[in-house]
Design an enzyme around this catalytic site. Structure first.
Site, PDB file in Angstrom:
ATOM      1  N   SER A  36      22.839 -52.054  10.887  1.00  0.00           N
ATOM      2  CA  SER A  36      22.840 -51.564   9.499  1.00  0.00           C
ATOM      3  C   SER A  36      21.593 -50.853   9.039  1.00  0.00           C
ATOM      4  O   SER A  36      21.617 -50.229   7.980  1.00  0.00           O
ATOM      5  CB  SER A  36      23.130 -52.727   8.560  1.00  0.00           C
ATOM      6  OG  SER A  36      24.501 -53.023   8.648  1.00  0.00           O
ATOM      7  N   SER A  77      25.251 -50.854   7.208  1.00  0.00           N
ATOM      8  CA  SER A  77      25.613 -51.096   5.827  1.00  0.00           C
ATOM      9  C   SER A  77      24.582 -50.555   4.844  1.00  0.00           C
ATOM     10  O   SER A  77      24.834 -50.551   3.650  1.00  0.00           O
ATOM     11  CB  SER A  77      25.755 -52.597   5.621  1.00  0.00           C
ATOM     12  OG  SER A  77      24.505 -53.223   5.859  1.00  0.00           O
ATOM     13  N   LYS A 126      18.635 -51.885  -0.401  1.00  0.00           N
ATOM     14  CA  LYS A 126      20.080 -52.081  -0.478  1.00  0.00           C
ATOM     15  C   LYS A 126      20.388 -53.212  -1.465  1.00  0.00           C
ATOM     16  O   LYS A 126      19.597 -54.148  -1.611  1.00  0.00           O
ATOM     17  CB  LYS A 126      20.642 -52.381   0.909  1.00  0.00           C
ATOM     18  CG  LYS A 126      20.105 -53.624   1.557  1.00  0.00           C
ATOM     19  CD  LYS A 126      20.341 -53.685   3.062  1.00  0.00           C
ATOM     20  CE  LYS A 126      21.759 -53.596   3.514  1.00  0.00           C
ATOM     21  NZ  LYS A 126      21.888 -53.821   4.985  1.00  0.00           N
TER      22      LYS A 126
HETATM   23  C1  LIG Z   1      43.970 -56.532  14.032  1.00  0.00           C
HETATM   24  C2  LIG Z   1      42.517 -56.774  13.885  1.00  0.00           C
HETATM   25  C3  LIG Z   1      41.698 -55.569  14.255  1.00  0.00           C
HETATM   26  C4  LIG Z   1      40.216 -55.853  14.030  1.00  0.00           C
HETATM   27  C5  LIG Z   1      39.395 -54.611  14.183  1.00  0.00           C
HETATM   28  C6  LIG Z   1      38.216 -54.623  13.249  1.00  0.00           C
HETATM   29  C7  LIG Z   1      37.034 -55.365  13.799  1.00  0.00           C
HETATM   30  C8  LIG Z   1      35.808 -55.040  13.013  1.00  0.00           C
HETATM   31  C9  LIG Z   1      34.736 -56.035  13.357  1.00  0.00           C
HETATM   32  C10 LIG Z   1      33.514 -55.923  12.916  1.00  0.00           C
HETATM   33  C11 LIG Z   1      33.037 -54.773  12.088  1.00  0.00           C
HETATM   34  C12 LIG Z   1      31.674 -55.134  11.550  1.00  0.00           C
HETATM   35  C13 LIG Z   1      30.764 -53.929  11.525  1.00  0.00           C
HETATM   36  C14 LIG Z   1      29.381 -54.355  11.068  1.00  0.00           C
HETATM   37  C15 LIG Z   1      28.396 -53.211  11.198  1.00  0.00           C
HETATM   38  C16 LIG Z   1      27.070 -53.415  10.564  1.00  0.00           C
HETATM   39  C17 LIG Z   1      26.665 -54.829  10.374  1.00  0.00           C
HETATM   40  C18 LIG Z   1      25.247 -54.971   9.849  1.00  0.00           C
HETATM   41  N1  LIG Z   1      25.109 -55.512   8.641  1.00  0.00           N
HETATM   42  O1  LIG Z   1      24.289 -54.645  10.544  1.00  0.00           O
END
Ligand SMILES: CCCCCCCC/C=C\CCCCCCCC(N)=O
Length: 522
Positions: free
Chosen positions: A225, A201, A126
């Site tokens: 990810s 990701s 990546k």
């Molecule tokens: C009004 C605010 C609404 C907030 C809703 C969104 C919240 C999203 C939070 C986190 C999403 C992160 C997803 C990461 C997935 C993979 C991460 C990794 N590098 O392993």
């Protein structure tokens, strides 16, 4: 009682909303669907495992140059549909391959090969994982011309093992989203259905690997990810016990700070995961005991059907059936009734996102600062109106993440630390050194692009095991009625990574493992 009825009503409403969203987005994306090219006869070597390819090169049955050339040709064939590759070093890779072939032809001592288990085999990683001289943009426009000065430690270890870096692949901004899209390179598409997500990701890696375009796919995982792209693209993956792989050079990290992240691989072959993980674990590999022989008859199986976290979508019936099929098979194979899989649950599964969100505040990579390329901080409340006017440099996913960090109330630290300790103590004492937990991966197979914006917390089915710092394998269980991959996670106690791999291998044997998204032409 009333609350239980309310919760069921809430879930039922969520399911209806999910189906409506899928229908609407489906109308658009189904019309955009493009199949990837079938695998050409001269590229058939790309169906083989990295271990087999290395052996064939060592035995002079195959040259590294032929293999690297086939990998480059396959990348060029599938990338126009997948949009997975963001930078490449094809000419340098071919030169390095020819040098290796020359040395092999001249004759090399056994020790030379033993120290380089993947001599001559091409690999991809990546783009947030640094390869010196290659783009290292982290998917943000302000870094569009930024190139890595040094190799990440995991890349250095792979080169030392004889593997040849060929290309780097697409990621969401700073690796922090469950799809693979950014404003610099666009959206990466799923080889099984180009109108659907690869997951994030390490989405570029999932796409290339499932499309036979790379023999080795080096990924990383702090919230799923590595395992998420494996699930959506029908691959195996191992996210090793946290703290045993170097993060130096991953998303600008120094690698010195403690973290719930780990480096790992996705693969079409379960058998590649132990030897590849051993390479990037470096001198910590013995602690993971990856090659340990596991007597499956001594394993205690536990399973969870779905989690009660109100933020995530409930597991669909299709994936519950997949879990039930696995439980039924393991019950049939059990040497005695007391070795049949038993249900397990802990209330920690009701707070998967909240716990992950809390422990992310302890990580060194601060998302708002990194989005600003460490020049100040990007503000979600500023970017949201700009986005609505089409003037933001960031994706909606990045803005949601910013709003989550900057606007939503913080998680209570005392509560989070207390619950994590109880949760961790309970699951580790239950699993011990012979226990394995079968756990769902996601509520549904690969959704259409962008629909996960409406289900932003669903990655938590993977993220919860980063919180617990437990090894977790992603295991494919064939395709669903729409031809999309499904699968489950196999989790074990700390440093019991070999148990995850032994059960993954059993499930590969019983359920068939990776299913190609295209024909393999004779
Ligand atoms: C009004 C605010 C609404 C907030 C809703 C969104 C919240 C999203 C939070 C986190 C999403 C992160 C997803 C990461 C997935 C993979 C991460 C990794 N590098 O392993």
């Amino acid at each position: 009682m009333a609350s239980a009825v309310l919760i069921q009503a809430f879930f039922a409403f969520r399911r209806c909303l999910d189906m409506f969203v899928d229908f609407i987005f489906g109308l658009y994306w189904e019309s955009k669907r493009q199949p990837i090219p079938d695998l050409l006869p001269r590229h058939r070597m790309l169906t083989e495992s990295a271990v087999t390819l290395a052996t064939r090169i060592r035995n002079k049955e195959l040259t590294s140059e032929e293999l690297v050339q086939a990998c480059i040709e396959r990348i060029k064939l599938v990338n126009p549909i997948l949009n997975a590759v963001t930078d490449e070093r094809f000419e340098d890779a071919l030169k390095e391959a020819r040098d290796i072939d020359k040395k092999i032809a001249e004759g090399l001592p056994k020790e030379y090969f033993d120290k380089r288990p993947f001599l001559g085999v091409p690999f991809t990683t990546k783009e947030s994982n640094a390869i010196s001289g290659m783009l290292n943009t982290l998917g943000i426009l302000s870094r569009r011309h930024t190139r890595a000065e040094n190799d990440a430690e995991s890349v250095r270890l792979m080169r030392a093992a004889g593997a040849i870096p060929v290309a780097v692949t697409n990621v969401p901004e700073i690796n922090k989203w469950q799809e693979c899209r950014n404003m610099l390179f666009g959206t990466t598409c799923n080889p099984y259905h180009s109108g659907r997500t690869t997951g994030g990701s390490s989405g570029g890696e999932g796409a290339l690997c499932a499309a036979f375009a790379t023999p080795i796919s080096l990924c990383s995982d702090i919230g799923g990810s590595t395992r998420m792209p494996a699930f959506f693209c029908g691959l195996f993956a191992l996210n090793p016990t946290a703290g045993h792989t170097s993060l130096k050079g991953l998303a600008l990290r120094s690698g010195l700070e403690p973290s719930m992240a780990a480096v790992g691989f996705v693969s079409r072959h379960c058998s590649d995961l132990a030897p590849l993980t051993a390479v990037v674990a470096g001198d910590q590999a013995p602690l993971l005991n990856l090659h340990a022989h596991v007597d499956l008859n001594t394993i205690n199986y536990y399973y969870v059907e779905t989690a009660g976290d109100l933020r995530v979508s409930p597991i669909s019936s299709e994936l519950r059936q997949a879990m039930n099929k696995v439980v039924a098979k393991l019950t049939e194979l059990a040497p005695s009734t007391d070795k049949a899989p038993k249900p397990y649950y802990h209330k920690g599964f009701n707070y998967m996102f909240a716990l992950w969100r809390y422990w992310m505040t302890k990580e060194t990579d601060k998302f708002p600062k990194m989005l600003a390329n460490n020049r100040g901080e990007v503000k979600g409340l500023v970017e949201l109106p700009k986005k609505l006017l089409g003037m933001s440099q960031f994706t909606m996913a990045a803005i949601l993440k910013l709003l989550d960090e900057q606007v939503m109330p913080q998680v209570n630290a005392e509560w989070a630390e207390q619950l994590t300790k109880e949760f961790s103590d309970d699951i580790i004492s239950r699993l011990g050194e012979r226990g394995v937990l079968l756990f769902p991966s996601a509520p549904a197979a690969a959704p259409h692009h962008a629909t996960l914006l409406l289900r932003p917390f669903n990655f938590s089915y993977w993220g919860v095991f980063n919180v617990l710092r437990l090894p977790a394998a992603q295991v494919p269980l064939g395709l669903n009625s729409k031809g999309l991959p499904i699968g489950i996670q196999v989790v074990a106690g700390p440093r019991q990574d070999a148990l995850c791999l032994a059960v993954a291998k059993l499930l590969e044997r019983e359920f068939g493992g990776y299913v190609p998204p295209c024909k393999i032409l004779e």
